[in-house]
Design an enzyme around this catalytic site. Structure first.
Site, PDB file in Angstrom:
ATOM      1  N   ALA A   1      35.271 -61.376  12.017  1.00  0.00           N
ATOM      2  CA  ALA A   1      34.498 -62.050  12.565  1.00  0.00           C
ATOM      3  C   ALA A   1      34.363 -63.678  11.845  1.00  0.00           C
ATOM      4  CB  ALA A   1      33.036 -61.770  12.077  1.00  0.00           C
TER       5      ALA A   1
ATOM      6  N   GLY B   1      35.993 -57.231  10.355  1.00  0.00           N
ATOM      7  CA  GLY B   1      35.873 -56.645  11.522  1.00  0.00           C
ATOM      8  C   GLY B   1      37.226 -56.869  12.687  1.00  0.00           C
TER       9      GLY B   1
ATOM     10  N   GLU C   1      37.927 -53.247  11.960  1.00  0.00           N
ATOM     11  CA  GLU C   1      36.996 -52.567  12.879  1.00  0.00           C
ATOM     12  C   GLU C   1      37.530 -53.204  14.331  1.00  0.00           C
ATOM     13  OE1 GLU C   1      33.729 -55.495  11.287  1.00  0.00           O
ATOM     14  OE2 GLU C   1      32.908 -53.006  10.635  1.00  0.00           O
TER      15      GLU C   1
ATOM     16  N   GLU D   1      32.829 -57.714   3.717  1.00  0.00           N
ATOM     17  CA  GLU D   1      32.005 -58.422   4.420  1.00  0.00           C
ATOM     18  C   GLU D   1      30.610 -57.987   3.177  1.00  0.00           C
ATOM     19  OE1 GLU D   1      33.035 -55.956   5.945  1.00  0.00           O
ATOM     20  OE2 GLU D   1      33.758 -56.043   8.160  1.00  0.00           O
TER      21      GLU D   1
HETATM   22  N1  CAA Z   1      35.603 -66.578   9.874  1.00  0.00           N
HETATM   23  C1  CAA Z   1      36.323 -68.101   9.546  1.00  0.00           C
HETATM   24  N2  CAA Z   1      36.948 -68.291   9.491  1.00  0.00           N
HETATM   25  C2  CAA Z   1      38.295 -68.446   8.570  1.00  0.00           C
HETATM   26  C3  CAA Z   1      38.097 -66.893   7.949  1.00  0.00           C
HETATM   27  C4  CAA Z   1      36.529 -66.634   8.960  1.00  0.00           C
HETATM   28  N3  CAA Z   1      36.851 -64.859   8.660  1.00  0.00           N
HETATM   29  N4  CAA Z   1      39.148 -66.310   7.622  1.00  0.00           N
HETATM   30  C5  CAA Z   1      39.894 -67.328   7.344  1.00  0.00           C
HETATM   31  N5  CAA Z   1      39.227 -68.089   7.720  1.00  0.00           N
HETATM   32  C6  CAA Z   1      39.705 -69.904   8.223  1.00  0.00           C
HETATM   33  C7  CAA Z   1      39.084 -70.448   6.578  1.00  0.00           C
HETATM   34  O1  CAA Z   1      38.445 -70.926   6.105  1.00  0.00           O
HETATM   35  C8  CAA Z   1      40.593 -71.481   6.603  1.00  0.00           C
HETATM   36  O2  CAA Z   1      40.484 -73.095   8.049  1.00  0.00           O
HETATM   37  P1  CAA Z   1      39.581 -74.320   6.815  1.00  0.00           P
HETATM   38  O3  CAA Z   1      41.715 -74.487   6.674  1.00  0.00           O
HETATM   39  O4  CAA Z   1      39.995 -74.859   7.921  1.00  0.00           O
HETATM   40  O5  CAA Z   1      39.663 -73.867   5.629  1.00  0.00           O
HETATM   41  C9  CAA Z   1      41.604 -70.541   7.153  1.00  0.00           C
HETATM   42  O6  CAA Z   1      41.437 -69.614   8.558  1.00  0.00           O
HETATM   43  C10 CAA Z   1      42.702 -70.434   6.189  1.00  0.00           C
HETATM   44  O7  CAA Z   1      42.383 -69.668   6.016  1.00  0.00           O
HETATM   45  P2  CAA Z   1      42.094 -69.829   4.230  1.00  0.00           P
HETATM   46  O8  CAA Z   1      42.370 -70.725   3.438  1.00  0.00           O
HETATM   47  O9  CAA Z   1      41.005 -69.435   3.582  1.00  0.00           O
HETATM   48  O10 CAA Z   1      43.668 -69.084   3.791  1.00  0.00           O
HETATM   49  P3  CAA Z   1      43.929 -67.796   2.558  1.00  0.00           P
HETATM   50  O11 CAA Z   1      45.446 -67.164   2.896  1.00  0.00           O
HETATM   51  O12 CAA Z   1      44.114 -68.535   1.167  1.00  0.00           O
HETATM   52  O13 CAA Z   1      43.370 -66.675   2.875  1.00  0.00           O
HETATM   53  C11 CAA Z   1      42.168 -65.021   3.776  1.00  0.00           C
HETATM   54  C12 CAA Z   1      43.169 -65.798   3.609  1.00  0.00           C
HETATM   55  C13 CAA Z   1      42.192 -63.992   2.327  1.00  0.00           C
HETATM   56  C14 CAA Z   1      42.242 -63.509   4.989  1.00  0.00           C
HETATM   57  C15 CAA Z   1      40.523 -65.641   3.499  1.00  0.00           C
HETATM   58  O14 CAA Z   1      40.712 -66.145   4.062  1.00  0.00           O
HETATM   59  C16 CAA Z   1      39.453 -64.645   3.638  1.00  0.00           C
HETATM   60  O15 CAA Z   1      38.826 -64.484   2.895  1.00  0.00           O
HETATM   61  N6  CAA Z   1      38.890 -64.754   4.871  1.00  0.00           N
HETATM   62  C17 CAA Z   1      37.563 -64.567   5.046  1.00  0.00           C
HETATM   63  C18 CAA Z   1      37.670 -62.822   5.109  1.00  0.00           C
HETATM   64  C19 CAA Z   1      36.330 -61.888   5.623  1.00  0.00           C
HETATM   65  O16 CAA Z   1      35.018 -61.971   4.751  1.00  0.00           O
HETATM   66  N7  CAA Z   1      36.037 -60.930   6.437  1.00  0.00           N
HETATM   67  C20 CAA Z   1      35.047 -60.491   7.222  1.00  0.00           C
HETATM   68  C21 CAA Z   1      33.891 -61.463   7.983  1.00  0.00           C
HETATM   69  S1  CAA Z   1      32.663 -60.605   8.135  1.00  0.00           S
HETATM   70  C22 CAA Z   1      32.775 -59.820   9.949  1.00  0.00           C
HETATM   71  O17 CAA Z   1      33.998 -59.534  10.390  1.00  0.00           O
HETATM   72  C23 CAA Z   1      31.611 -58.715   9.782  1.00  0.00           C
HETATM   73  C24 CAA Z   1      31.821 -57.413  10.745  1.00  0.00           C
HETATM   74  O18 CAA Z   1      31.984 -56.597  10.508  1.00  0.00           O
HETATM   75  C25 CAA Z   1      32.293 -58.049  12.140  1.00  0.00           C
END
Ligand code: CAA
Length: 292
Positions: free
Chosen positions: A99, A142, A145, A165
């Site tokens: 998400a 998400g 999911e 999460e």
């Molecule tokens: N939401 C918003 N933006 C996100 C995102 C997310 N879930 N995942 C990645 N991005 C964005 C980053 O902020 C970044 O944006 P900027 O360039 O503007 O800074 C861009 O995508 C690239 O991401 P990274 O620089 O972090 O890329 P990376 O290769 O270094 O890392 C990753 C990749 C490990 C996937 C890392 O991006 C990450 O940990 N993302 C979040 C994963 C996460 O926590 N997901 C769960 C979300 S909560 C949820 O999903 C609730 C539910 O159950 C429905």
């Protein structure tokens, strides 16, 4: 369907779409019809509808508007008699990284509760036609999911499945505590959800049963389309009943599920496709299903 072709607004999305993958001119024309989409691409390949998450800068983070578009595209394919199955995919780097954290970070409890935040994500479960998730790269939170909301998951060799999460101070909100445990078992699901790590590689996901096939990343979409095409060539009533009943097995006791199954099986004897399928077998030829 082609009414939007003359819209000047298609120029940019179309060229952007072309850069993602090369398309046949027919499929590009069909994509052009979907000009209103900002975060996804759609096309058809034979009887298969393909939905591609296309928010590369955010690793396909599932913002609200993206999900609204996915729901609309799924509904359109579900209602299209020329389509028999759907493939949902992302990019090579990310199916979806979850998400959209930036979009939801300031939400309050009252907001999320009153507006039933993420409630519309469940609409994908209303789609009657089978959906294959073709997962390359990250399928986190998400994203994992969403893949599990589909009916079949194929993975590219470097796919990563996880529920991180808990690292954000929350828990999965769209099936991660429910569907995951049924796919990978209690211990691994607990590990993934409670530690925010213990991510699954594609091979692990396959050995646990979350994924049914692992293929090289560049062959993933074709492989998913191939299977979807095979499904789409069958009698659609049988396919959709099969999907419904397998999903029902997660929700009803065995005796009720078996009763439903028998009733649906019996009902299919009222279709022309049952006559065609069984006569074709007896006559040693391939059946031609007409969905009647
Ligand atoms: N939401 C918003 N933006 C996100 C995102 C997310 N879930 N995942 C990645 N991005 C964005 C980053 O902020 C970044 O944006 P900027 O360039 O503007 O800074 C861009 O995508 C690239 O991401 P990274 O620089 O972090 O890329 P990376 O290769 O270094 O890392 C990753 C990749 C490990 C996937 C890392 O991006 C990450 O940990 N993302 C979040 C994963 C996460 O926590 N997901 C769960 C979300 S909560 C949820 O999903 C609730 C539910 O159950 C429905």
């Amino acid at each position: 369907m082609f009414r939007n072709l003359i819209s000047p607004s298609i120029t940019k999305p179309l060229s952007a779409q072309k850069s993602v993958r090369s398309f046949s001119s027919a499929s590009v024309l069909r994509q052009a019809a979907a000009t209103n989409y900002q975060h996804i691409l759609t096309e058809t390949r034979g009887k298969v509808g393909l939905v591609t998450l296309n928010r590369p800068k955010a690793l396909n983070a599932l913002c609200n508007d993206l999900f609204v578009e996915v729901n609309e595209a799924m509904k359109n394919f579900d209602e299209d008699d020329n389509i028999g199955a759907i493939v949902l995919t992302g990019s090579e780097k990310a199916f979806a990284a979850g998400a959209d954290i930036k979009e939801m970070k300031d939400n309050t409890f009252v907001d999320t509760y009153k507006k039933d935040f993420l409630g519309h994500w469940a609409k994908i479960s209303d789609v009657k036609k089978p959906i294959i998730a073709a997962v390359n790269g990250y399928a986190l939170g998400g994203g994992c999911e969403l893949a599990m909301s589909c009916d079949i998951i194929y993975a590219g060799e470097k796919a990563v499945f996880g529920q991180p999460e808990i690292n954000l101070g929350v828990i999965p909100g769209a099936g991660g505590t429910q569907r995951l445990v049924k796919a990978v078992g209690k211990s691994r699901a607990m590990e993934m959800v409670l530690s925010g790590g213990a991510n699954l590689t594609a091979d692990e996901a396959q050995s646990l049963g979350l994924v049914s096939k692992v293929v090289p990343a560049d062959q993933l979409i074709d492989e998913a389309i191939k299977t979807a095409g095979k499904i789409a060539s069958k009698s659609q009533a049988s396919v959709q009943m099969g999907k419904e009943l397998i999903n029902k097995s997660f929700e009803v006791p065995l005796s009720a599920g078996l009763r439903w199954e028998r009733a649906y099986f019996q009902a299919l004897f009222g279709t022309a496709d049952q006559k065609e399928g069984m006569n074709a077998f007896a006559e040693k030829r391939k059946p031609t299903f007409t969905n009647n």
